[in-house]
Motif scaffolding. Structure first.
Motif, short mmCIF file in Angstrom:
data_model
loop_
_atom_site.label_atom_id
_atom_site.label_comp_id
_atom_site.label_asym_id
_atom_site.label_seq_id
_atom_site.Cartn_x
_atom_site.Cartn_y
_atom_site.Cartn_z
N MET A 1 29.12 45.97 33.93
CA MET A 1 29.76 44.90 33.15
C MET A 1 29.64 43.58 33.91
N ILE A 2 29.17 42.55 33.24
CA ILE A 2 29.06 41.22 33.82
C ILE A 2 30.42 40.54 33.78
N SER A 3 30.82 39.88 34.86
CA SER A 3 32.05 39.11 34.87
C SER A 3 31.72 37.63 34.83
N LYS A 4 32.73 36.82 34.56
CA LYS A 4 32.50 35.38 34.44
C LYS A 4 31.95 34.79 35.72
N THR A 5 32.35 35.33 36.86
CA THR A 5 31.88 34.81 38.14
C THR A 5 30.41 35.13 38.39
N ASP A 6 29.86 36.07 37.62
CA ASP A 6 28.45 36.45 37.78
C ASP A 6 27.51 35.54 36.99
N LEU A 7 28.06 34.66 36.17
CA LEU A 7 27.24 33.84 35.28
C LEU A 7 26.79 32.58 36.00
N PRO A 8 25.49 32.41 36.21
CA PRO A 8 24.98 31.25 36.94
C PRO A 8 24.89 30.00 36.06
N ASP A 9 24.74 28.86 36.69
CA ASP A 9 24.62 27.60 35.96
C ASP A 9 23.23 27.39 35.39
N ASP B 1 10.88 37.38 39.22
CA ASP B 1 11.91 36.56 39.85
C ASP B 1 13.31 37.04 39.49
N VAL B 2 13.50 37.43 38.23
CA VAL B 2 14.82 37.86 37.77
C VAL B 2 15.27 39.12 38.49
N LEU B 3 14.35 40.03 38.73
CA LEU B 3 14.71 41.29 39.40
C LEU B 3 15.14 41.07 40.85
N LYS B 4 14.86 39.90 41.39
CA LYS B 4 15.27 39.58 42.75
C LYS B 4 16.68 38.99 42.81
N THR B 5 17.26 38.69 41.65
CA THR B 5 18.60 38.11 41.61
C THR B 5 19.66 39.19 41.46
N SER B 6 20.90 38.85 41.78
CA SER B 6 21.98 39.83 41.68
C SER B 6 22.41 40.05 40.23
N ASN B 7 22.26 39.02 39.37
CA ASN B 7 22.74 39.16 38.00
C ASN B 7 21.68 39.67 37.04
#
Length: 212
Positions: free
Chosen positions: A1-9, A42-48
Motif C-alpha cells: 500500500m502506498i502512503s502519502k509520504t511515498d508520493l514524490p513531487d 529508472d523507475v525500478l531503481k526508485t523506492s516507490n
C-alpha cells in the motif's frame, strides 16, 4: 500500500490514449519503445516505482496532456525474448499536473500535486445506491452488441469498486470518455458516468431513447 509520504513531487508520465488506470485497480502494459524501456529501468531503481498514466489530446498547437492522471506502482514485470517488457501497474493515486519538467531523460516527467485525492489512498469505495441487477441487464445488451463476452459468474461475485473500475478500464470507449471516468469524484459518479456511456452507445450515439 502506498502512503502519502511515498508520493514524490516529480514522476515519469506515460501518455497513452485510451489507457485508463484507476486507484486500487490493475493495468497491464506492453512496453517496447526505447524511451519507455529506459523509463522502466529508472523507475525500478526508485523506492516507490511509480509511473503516471496520462491521456494525451490533440489541439491545433500540437499534442497536450490532460491535467489529471493516475499514478500506478509497478507490481509485476517480465521480459520477453526480444527485449520487450510486460508490466502491471497497480493504481495508487490520481494527481494534477503542475508543469512538465525539462531534463535529459528520453521520456516525459511532470511535477504533480496529489492534493484532493486522499480517498485514493484509502480502502475500497462502496456505491450504496448501486442497482446491480438493472446495471447488469444493460451491460449484457452492450456487450452483446459489441460482440464481447465475459464470465458472468465472476462479475456477480466481485465487489462494486472492482466491477465498476474494471468495466471502466476494459470497455471500448473514446479517450475523452475514459478521462471523464478517471475524473469522477466518487465511485457512485463513476458508475453513473459508465452507465451513461453504455446507454449512449446502445442508442448508437444519436441521442434517441433506448428501446426497453
Amino acid at each position: 500500500m502506498i502512503s502519502k509520504t511515498d508520493l514524490p513531487d516529480v514522476i515519469p508520465v506515460f501518455p497513452l490514449p485510451g489507457a485508463l488506470l484507476l486507484p486500487r485497480s490493475p493495468l497491464p502494459l506492453h512496453l517496447f519503445e526505447p524511451r519507455y524501456l529506459a523509463m522502466l529501468d529508472d523507475v525500478l531503481k526508485t523506492s516507490n516505482r511509480l509511473i503516471g498514466m496520462v491521456q494525451p489530446y490533440e489541439t491545433p498547437g500540437g499534442s497536450r496532456l490532460h491535467t489529471i492522471g493516475c499514478a500506478g506502482k509497478v507490481t509485476a514485470f517480465s521480459e520477453t525474448e526480444d527485449g520487450r517488457y510486460m508490466i502491471t501497474l497497480s493504481g495508487a493515486s490520481r494527481f494534477r499536473i503542475v508543469e512538465e519538467v525539462e531534463g535529459f531523460t528520453p521520456y516525459r516527467r511532470c511535477k504533480v500535486n496529489w492534493s484532493g485525492f486522499d480517498a485514493d489512498l484509502g480502502p475500497a469505495e462502496h456505491d450504496p445506491t448501486f442497482d446491480r441487477p438493472a446495471f447488469m441487464k444493460v451491460l449484457g445488451r452492450f456487450l452483446a452488441e459489441k460482440g464481447l463476452s465475459t464470465d458472468w459468474d465472476s462479475l456477480d461475485e466481485v465487489e462494486d469498486e472492482l466491477l465498476i473500475n474494471s468495466l471502466s478500464t476494459l470497455c471500448p470507449f473514446e479517450p475523452e470518455d475514459k478521462q471523464a471516468l478517471l475524473e469522477a469524484p466518487s465511485l457512485t459518479t463513476r458508475r453513473e458516468t459508465l452507465m451513461t456511456l453504455i446507454e449512449y452507445a446502445l442508442r448508437g450515439g444519436n441521442g434517441e431513447e433506448i428501446m426497453q
